[in-house]
Scaffold this motif. Structure first.
Motif, PDB file in Angstrom:
ATOM      1  N   ARG A  26      -7.084  -5.005   7.722  1.00 44.67           N
ATOM      2  CA  ARG A  26      -7.605  -3.715   7.248  1.00 44.67           C
ATOM      3  C   ARG A  26      -8.645  -3.156   8.220  1.00 44.67           C
ATOM      4  O   ARG A  26      -8.621  -1.973   8.564  1.00 44.67           O
ATOM      5  CB  ARG A  26      -8.235  -3.886   5.858  1.00 44.67           C
ATOM      6  CG  ARG A  26      -7.228  -4.118   4.745  1.00 44.67           C
ATOM      7  CD  ARG A  26      -7.880  -3.994   3.374  1.00 44.67           C
ATOM      8  NE  ARG A  26      -8.875  -5.029   3.141  1.00 44.67           N
ATOM      9  CZ  ARG A  26      -8.611  -6.197   2.567  1.00 44.67           C
ATOM     10  NH1 ARG A  26      -7.387  -6.489   2.179  1.00 44.67           N
ATOM     11  NH2 ARG A  26      -9.571  -7.080   2.375  1.00 44.67           N
ATOM     12  N   LEU A  50       1.329  -3.269   4.672  1.00 44.87           N
ATOM     13  CA  LEU A  50       1.287  -2.041   5.472  1.00 44.87           C
ATOM     14  C   LEU A  50       2.713  -1.535   5.700  1.00 44.87           C
ATOM     15  O   LEU A  50       3.372  -1.943   6.669  1.00 44.87           O
ATOM     16  CB  LEU A  50       0.609  -2.297   6.826  1.00 44.87           C
ATOM     17  CG  LEU A  50      -0.846  -2.772   6.798  1.00 44.87           C
ATOM     18  CD1 LEU A  50      -1.310  -3.109   8.215  1.00 44.87           C
ATOM     19  CD2 LEU A  50      -1.759  -1.724   6.175  1.00 44.87           C
ATOM     20  N   GLU A 102      -2.939  10.597   1.990  1.00 42.69           N
ATOM     21  CA  GLU A 102      -3.997  10.004   1.172  1.00 42.69           C
ATOM     22  C   GLU A 102      -3.711  10.185  -0.321  1.00 42.69           C
ATOM     23  O   GLU A 102      -3.948   9.284  -1.124  1.00 42.69           O
ATOM     24  CB  GLU A 102      -5.349  10.624   1.536  1.00 42.69           C
ATOM     25  CG  GLU A 102      -5.905  10.174   2.884  1.00 42.69           C
ATOM     26  CD  GLU A 102      -6.465   8.767   2.843  1.00 42.69           C
ATOM     27  OE1 GLU A 102      -6.761   8.273   1.744  1.00 42.69           O
ATOM     28  OE2 GLU A 102      -6.609   8.153   3.921  1.00 42.69           O
ATOM     29  N   TRP A 106      -3.660   0.334   1.261  1.00 45.29           N
ATOM     30  CA  TRP A 106      -4.410   0.571   2.490  1.00 45.29           C
ATOM     31  C   TRP A 106      -3.542   1.363   3.459  1.00 45.29           C
ATOM     32  O   TRP A 106      -2.424   0.972   3.762  1.00 45.29           O
ATOM     33  CB  TRP A 106      -4.851  -0.748   3.112  1.00 45.29           C
ATOM     34  CG  TRP A 106      -5.776  -0.575   4.276  1.00 45.29           C
ATOM     35  CD1 TRP A 106      -5.511  -0.872   5.578  1.00 45.29           C
ATOM     36  CD2 TRP A 106      -7.110  -0.050   4.246  1.00 45.29           C
ATOM     37  NE1 TRP A 106      -6.607  -0.567   6.371  1.00 45.29           N
ATOM     38  CE2 TRP A 106      -7.599  -0.062   5.576  1.00 45.29           C
ATOM     39  CE3 TRP A 106      -7.938   0.429   3.235  1.00 45.29           C
ATOM     40  CZ2 TRP A 106      -8.880   0.382   5.917  1.00 45.29           C
ATOM     41  CZ3 TRP A 106      -9.213   0.868   3.574  1.00 45.29           C
ATOM     42  CH2 TRP A 106      -9.676   0.847   4.883  1.00 45.29           C
ATOM     43  N   PRO A 107      -4.063   2.493   3.985  1.00 44.36           N
ATOM     44  CA  PRO A 107      -3.258   3.323   4.883  1.00 44.36           C
ATOM     45  C   PRO A 107      -3.123   2.721   6.275  1.00 44.36           C
ATOM     46  O   PRO A 107      -3.804   1.751   6.627  1.00 44.36           O
ATOM     47  CB  PRO A 107      -4.039   4.641   4.933  1.00 44.36           C
ATOM     48  CG  PRO A 107      -5.447   4.266   4.600  1.00 44.36           C
ATOM     49  CD  PRO A 107      -5.374   3.075   3.691  1.00 44.36           C
ATOM     50  N   ASN A 108      -2.235   3.288   7.052  1.00 42.74           N
ATOM     51  CA  ASN A 108      -2.089   2.904   8.458  1.00 42.74           C
ATOM     52  C   ASN A 108      -1.488   4.068   9.220  1.00 42.74           C
ATOM     53  O   ASN A 108      -0.830   4.932   8.649  1.00 42.74           O
ATOM     54  CB  ASN A 108      -1.227   1.643   8.602  1.00 42.74           C
ATOM     55  CG  ASN A 108       0.222   1.889   8.244  1.00 42.74           C
ATOM     56  OD1 ASN A 108       1.052   2.181   9.112  1.00 42.74           O
ATOM     57  ND2 ASN A 108       0.554   1.795   6.955  1.00 42.74           N
ATOM     58  N   ARG A 164      -8.664   7.002   8.503  1.00 43.76           N
ATOM     59  CA  ARG A 164      -8.799   5.880   7.576  1.00 43.76           C
ATOM     60  C   ARG A 164      -7.534   5.036   7.606  1.00 43.76           C
ATOM     61  O   ARG A 164      -6.428   5.550   7.470  1.00 43.76           O
ATOM     62  CB  ARG A 164      -9.054   6.380   6.151  1.00 43.76           C
ATOM     63  CG  ARG A 164      -9.424   5.259   5.167  1.00 43.76           C
ATOM     64  CD  ARG A 164      -9.782   5.820   3.813  1.00 43.76           C
ATOM     65  NE  ARG A 164      -8.605   6.062   2.990  1.00 43.76           N
ATOM     66  CZ  ARG A 164      -8.127   5.209   2.071  1.00 43.76           C
ATOM     67  NH1 ARG A 164      -8.726   4.043   1.878  1.00 43.76           N
ATOM     68  NH2 ARG A 164      -7.067   5.531   1.356  1.00 43.76           N
ATOM     69  N   GLY A 165      -7.709   3.730   7.775  1.00 42.57           N
ATOM     70  CA  GLY A 165      -6.569   2.838   7.763  1.00 42.57           C
ATOM     71  C   GLY A 165      -6.440   2.046   9.046  1.00 42.57           C
ATOM     72  O   GLY A 165      -7.248   2.168   9.970  1.00 42.57           O
TER      73      GLY A 165
END
Length: 523
Positions: free
Chosen positions: A8, A286, A310, A318-320, A351-352
């Motif tokens: 993360r 992910l 988002e 959790w973003p990527n 973010r991510g």
């Protein structure tokens, strides 16, 4: 980093092993070459290296045709060399992620050799075999992603076998529980050796329609332009509901080992990508988000993508973000050298978890490959459509000399004419280089919790400039990115704070310069 947080908080770096570093001089990269560059990756500031396939393979698709899921191809080294690479990486604080290729094997895999030997073989049902259609042709209209029918006739047993890629890559039958367990045990084999997780190739293809129904026509297909596989919509060959059960089972296997990660390769619309987090986050940690690769390079468009992604994420997901990989043109070729610097700031401040592609940190661009030198089967099967992937797979440039420090032999693909400036050694001594920018961004990300784990809020997007804020436990950072080649007014009042990073030298204040990105720490 705390237990369970490395994937993360960290940054993943993709290594295409054929092109990273060649230690034995045969012109093809290898494990010893990768091992020799681990110090470079640690100094760069990434957290994990993802290594594209290094399993035994006849190399019909350069390793994505696996003939043994528990070995190393002699072209790259051996098991002892892989063990040493893992140990050295861990000693430097780097994680190691392997590619896992579950949709298909090589036609030279012992399983397939046994499967095609007889209809009565105990391995027959490990692959997907069907009788011919009444006219003797393929069982249905399914197409290979590399062109032509997805079915190849086997005269010895008078049936067709399925291959969604090359005919030398027969699809495995994931409806067979014995096959599934054999594949899960292959995952365990590598995790027992210390591998920290897997990037799972075309995970959304592993299940196919049990009734083998035809795919419907694609009304948007453009003859002579689009890949042949896009002629039909893959409603019966991709993203079937049963796939989620397979992903969840892979996750269970990964979770048998502490602090591992499961990443899924998924080329699907946004609402389907996020489905692969699974019910109650029991799917992939992910599911790869490739949307930046195909999105217009335009501030309002990127702002809209961030907001939509988002909003679509499941609670706790959790973003990527990904800017490029071995299958897509390089970011510097897509948007140009100046905007590639803006893209670096974008990737490493969203973010991510970011995934970098080798060479992007020195601004490598696609290298034109004359057709006589093409190696990619995709381009050879559908020539002159611009689909080939060789241009983005060319060797890494380490030094400004013949062979680029990649090899002392003849490189498997040409290196490119800009090696004199686009190389690690030259850029390491230049504080304004792309490499220096990436190092500064990666260092800032490690030292700034709001960038590695904070919330994100899009502040505004003009026609030219995107502004967003990252925040964590009272720390606030604002990112401004000019997506044009002209100076641009800020869409918000200039933040009252210190400029931490700018893509440009000199004073950074007021209106953004052409193709400038800035990061402010708010006071």
């Amino acid at each position: 980093m705390s237990e369970g947080s490395w994937w993360r908080d960290g940054v993943v770096y993709q290594v295409y092993p054929r092109s990273f570093a060649d230690a034995n001089g045969d012109g093809i990269g290898d494990l010893a070459g990768i091992r020799s560059k681990l110090g470079y990756l640690a100094d760069l500031g990434v957290s994990a290296l993802w290594i594209s396939p290094i399993y035994p393979s006849p190399m019909a698709d350069f390793g994505y045709d696996v003939s043994d899921y528990r070995g190393i191809d002699p072209l790259f080294g051996d098991i002892a060399g892989m063990d040493a690479l893992i140990a050295d990486a861990h000693a430097l604080g780097l994680k190691v992620i392997l590619d896992f290729v579950p949709n298909h094997s090589s036609d030279e895999h012992p399983w397939f050799r046994e499967s095609r030997r007889s209809r009565d073989s105990v391995f027959r049902d490990w692959y997907i075999w069907r009788d011919p259609a009444p006219d003797g042709g393929p069982p249905n209209n399914w197409l290979s992603n590399f062109g032509g029918s997805a079915w190849t006739f086997d005269p010895a047993t008078a049936q067709y076998y399925l291959h969604l890629f090359l005919d030398r890559q027969p699809d495995l039958n994931w409806r067979n529980p014995v096959l599934r367990e054999a594949m899960y045990e292959s995952m365990r084999f590598w995790m027992r050796r210390g591998v920290d997780g897997f990037r799972v190739d075309v995970i959304y293809h592993v299940m196919k329609d049990a009734a083998f129904r035809d795919n419907p026509p694609n009304p948007a297909f453009r003859e002579g332009i689009d890949a042949d596989a896009h002629r039909f919509l893959p409603v019966h060959t991709a993203d079937l509901p049963e796939t989620q059960g397979i992903v969840a089972a892979m996750r269970e296997v990964v979770d048998e080992f502490p602090d591992r990660v499961l990443i899924g390769e998924i080329y699907l619309p946004l609402e389907r990508i996020v489905a692969y987090y699974g019910e109650n986050l029991t799917g992939a940690h992910l599911p790869f988000n490739f949307l930046l690769i195909g999105t217009d390079w335009h501030a309002p468009t990127i702002a809209g993508l961030i907001r939509r992604y988002e909003a679509a994420l499941p609670a706790g997901g959790w973003p990527n973000w990904v800017l490029g990989n071995h299958d897509k043109p390089r970011i510097a070729s897509r948007v140009g050298a100046a905007q590639a610097r803006v893209a670096a700031v974008l990737l490493l401040t969203l973010r991510g978890t970011p995934t970098m592609y080798y060479g992007d940190e020195i601004g490598m661009q696609d290298v034109p490959i004359p057709f006589a030198e093409v190696r990619d089967p995709f381009e050879l099967n559908e020539p002159h459509k611009g689909l080939g992937r060789d241009p983005q797979r060319t060797p890494m440039r380490w030094f400004p000399r013949e062979g680029a420090g990649f090899t002392r032999g003849t490189p498997w693909l040409r290196i490119g004419d800009d090696v004199g400036t686009c190389n690690v050694a030259t850029q390491a001594d230049d504080p304004e280089s792309m490499l220096s920018l990436y190092k500064a961004l990666l260092r800032l990300r490690r030292e700034t919790p709001s960038l590695s784990r904070g919330d994100i809020r899009v502040l505004e997007a003009s026609d030219a400039v995107l502004a967003y804020e990252r925040s964590h436990e009272g720390e606030r950072v604002v990112v401004l990115l000019n997506f044009t080649d002209q100076p641009a007014d800020l869409p918000i009042p200039e933040p009252a704070g210190r400029v931490l990073v700018s893509t440009h030298a000199g004073v950074a204040e007021g209106a953004l310069r052409a193709a400038e990105a800035r990061i402010y720490r708010l006071v």
